[in-house]
Motif scaffolding. Structure first.
Motif, mmCIF file in Angstrom:
data_model
loop_
_atom_site.group_PDB
_atom_site.id
_atom_site.type_symbol
_atom_site.label_atom_id
_atom_site.label_comp_id
_atom_site.label_asym_id
_atom_site.label_seq_id
_atom_site.Cartn_x
_atom_site.Cartn_y
_atom_site.Cartn_z
ATOM 1 N N PRO A 246 43.061 24.664 71.532
ATOM 2 C CA PRO A 246 43.958 23.668 72.122
ATOM 3 C C PRO A 246 44.081 23.778 73.646
ATOM 4 O O PRO A 246 44.226 22.758 74.331
ATOM 5 C CB PRO A 246 45.298 23.947 71.434
ATOM 6 N N ILE A 247 44.045 24.987 74.195
ATOM 7 C CA ILE A 247 44.120 25.133 75.649
ATOM 8 C C ILE A 247 42.923 24.467 76.309
ATOM 9 O O ILE A 247 43.067 23.696 77.273
ATOM 10 C CB ILE A 247 44.197 26.621 76.039
ATOM 11 N N LEU A 248 41.739 24.738 75.794
ATOM 12 C CA LEU A 248 40.536 24.129 76.361
ATOM 13 C C LEU A 248 40.554 22.608 76.203
ATOM 14 O O LEU A 248 40.168 21.874 77.114
ATOM 15 C CB LEU A 248 39.287 24.709 75.697
ATOM 16 N N GLY A 249 41.012 22.152 75.026
ATOM 17 C CA GLY A 249 41.081 20.709 74.806
ATOM 18 C C GLY A 249 42.077 20.033 75.721
ATOM 19 O O GLY A 249 41.798 18.956 76.273
ATOM 20 N N THR A 250 43.240 20.652 75.907
ATOM 21 C CA THR A 250 44.254 20.099 76.809
ATOM 22 C C THR A 250 43.742 20.062 78.239
ATOM 23 O O THR A 250 43.948 19.076 78.969
ATOM 24 C CB THR A 250 45.543 20.944 76.740
ATOM 25 N N ALA A 251 43.058 21.127 78.659
ATOM 26 C CA ALA A 251 42.516 21.178 80.017
ATOM 27 C C ALA A 251 41.481 20.077 80.238
ATOM 28 O O ALA A 251 41.449 19.449 81.310
ATOM 29 C CB ALA A 251 41.893 22.549 80.275
ATOM 30 N N ALA A 252 40.658 19.822 79.225
ATOM 31 C CA ALA A 252 39.658 18.758 79.358
ATOM 32 C C ALA A 252 40.338 17.404 79.524
ATOM 33 O O ALA A 252 39.907 16.569 80.335
ATOM 34 C CB ALA A 252 38.735 18.764 78.142
ATOM 35 N N GLN A 253 41.410 17.179 78.772
ATOM 36 C CA GLN A 253 42.148 15.917 78.886
ATOM 37 C C GLN A 253 42.755 15.753 80.272
ATOM 38 O O GLN A 253 42.832 14.641 80.804
ATOM 39 C CB GLN A 253 43.242 15.865 77.819
ATOM 40 N N LEU A 254 43.181 16.886 80.861
ATOM 41 C CA LEU A 254 43.802 16.845 82.189
ATOM 42 C C LEU A 254 42.769 16.987 83.315
ATOM 43 O O LEU A 254 43.136 17.139 84.472
ATOM 44 C CB LEU A 254 44.850 17.955 82.302
ATOM 45 N N LYS A 255 41.471 16.954 82.904
ATOM 46 C CA LYS A 255 40.374 17.057 83.870
ATOM 47 C C LYS A 255 40.471 18.333 84.719
ATOM 48 O O LYS A 255 40.191 18.319 85.922
ATOM 49 C CB LYS A 255 40.306 15.801 84.754
ATOM 50 N N TYR A 256 40.839 19.390 84.072
ATOM 51 C CA TYR A 256 40.889 20.703 84.718
ATOM 52 C C TYR A 256 39.814 21.564 84.072
ATOM 53 O O TYR A 256 39.890 21.896 82.900
ATOM 54 C CB TYR A 256 42.275 21.330 84.527
#
Length: 416
Positions: A246-256
């Protein structure tokens, strides 16, 4: 019924038959049935809690080993000896782990699995009182400091230190690294945090953000937002797969998209499946571990894969393999104890403390349990997933963390 050496030597009553059934001179106390030649091994696991993504394949590894032994002709135990698993699911809850241990401790010779750092630490006084060895599914530095929790592999602290060495190399200098860490709020997280911050101090790197997560946490938006705001470009993940995905997925959504470095428990092989997490999420993901991965080029891998092919219902997973390798070390000690005719808990610990083994070549460094604190490995490497092939490429080979004093003994390293 298991009998002690003292029981075996009790004089027979006058007039007793001269052809009485022979009694083994094997010395035993708990968890050994001499008549059936069966040794009972405990397993406290997480198959329903936040660590279940690891716990389920880890449980499968021990079950696979038991099947191999009980099929006969494995050579892993003396002829005729078999194993029985006594398993409990603690769901990654320390109180449940204590209760589960209380339920089974009188029925087993040792615990082949004690899953998770926070679930093993509360057992230590009980293990000492009962003389029970509990092999942790944990690489916490704390495990090496307790005689009844022998670890296999480099500690989380050493993994974190090696990860920062690599970050400096990968970035092209310490001045180009802005380090951050997301750590589970327990001893596992503490171990990673200590290694990361000590190595940062050694290299002169600034740790710009420290974030804490709880096992089972679901929402990571605030954590990722804070990491992004800090400008961190190398982030260590000292978390479970239930958080790292989930951390990696959230970061991808936030373009980080910094460089993520996951510690051993942050990965599970299900991540290779594009249906679980889209492959682009792992574009900048690396894995730091001292353990052997599935299909690794080590001497015992071919035989393991042949065994696994005979049991296709067993998960094809790194943790299945890791549990199996850990179990091979356990059985080397058990075989030695049986051959020494002392399969008491004290006899098993004595045999274990004489081991210096590579588990038939399946560990990168010998697992040396002859010194205490236990001498776990100190060499760690950095890998990158080859997602379309379900395997790994080595981006930085096995090396000792640079922050360790090169004149310090390996045994002292793990005692820090």
């Amino acid at each position: 019924m298991a009998c002690t050496k003292e029981e075996a030597s009790t004089p027979k009553p006058a007039g007793a038959p001269t052809q009485a059934e022979p009694v083994s001179d094997l010395k035993t106390d708990k968890g050994v049935d001499v008549e059936r030649q069966v040794v009972s091994i405990g397993a406290l696991n997480d198959e329903s809690g936040p660590g279940a993504a690891i716990g389920k394949p880890f449980a499968a590894g021990k079950r696979l080993l038991v099947k191999q032994v009980n099929a006969g002709d494995s050579g892993l135990l003396p002829d005729g000896w078999k194993l029985e698993l006594v398993e409990r699911d603690h769901a990654y809850n320390p109180q449940n782990a204590v209760q589960a241990y209380s339920d089974i401790h009188d029925d087993v010779l040792f615990l082949g699995t004690s899953f998770g750092t926070p679930n093993t630490l509360p057992l230590r006084d009980k293990l000492t009182a009962d003389g029970v060895v509990a092999f942790p599914a944990s690489q916490s530095s704390e495990m090496a400091r307790h005689p009844y929790t022998p670890p296999i592999g480099a500690s989380y602290k050493l993994e974190a230190m090696r990860a920062l060495d690599w970050a400096v190399e990968h970035a092209g200098g310490a001045d180009k690294v802005k380090a951050a860490i997301v750590a589970q709020g327990d001893d596992y997280g503490k171990d990673g945090l200590e290694g990361w911050t000590e190595a940062a101090k050694f290299h002169g790197v600034t740790v710009v953000s420290q974030q804490s997560v709880a096992p089972g946490q679901k929402d990571f938006a605030a954590i990722v937002t804070a990491l992004k705001a800090s400008g961190a470009n190398y982030v260590l993940l000292t978390v479970l797969p239930s958080a790292s995905g989930p951390i990696l997925g959230t970061a991808a959504q936030l373009k980080y998209m910094p460089n993520w470095v996951g510690q051993t428990p942050a990965w599970v092989d299900r991540f290779f499946d594009p249906k679980v997490i889209p492959p682009p999420v792992f574009t900048h993901f690396y894995w730091v571990t001292g353990l052997t991965y599935w299909g690794d080029d080590v001497p015992g891998m071919k035989d393991f894969l042949t065994l696994h092919a005979k049991h296709p219902d067993t998960p094809r997973d790194f943790y299945t393999l890791s549990s199996y390798i850990q179990g091979r070390v356990q059985l080397e000690a058990l075989k030695a104890a049986i051959e020494a005719k002392d399969v008491t808990r004290a006899g098993y610990l004595k045999a274990l403390k004489a081991l210096n083994t590579t588990a038939s070549g399946m560990t990168a460094e010998p697992v040396n349990l002859t010194r205490f604190p236990y001498e776990t490995a100190v060499q760690v490497r950095v890998l990158k997933p080859v997602l379309d092939q379900g395997t790994w490429s080595v981006v930085a080979g096995y090396a000792r963390p640079k922050a360790l004093n090169p004149t310090t003994s390996r045994a002292a390293d793990v005692s820090k």
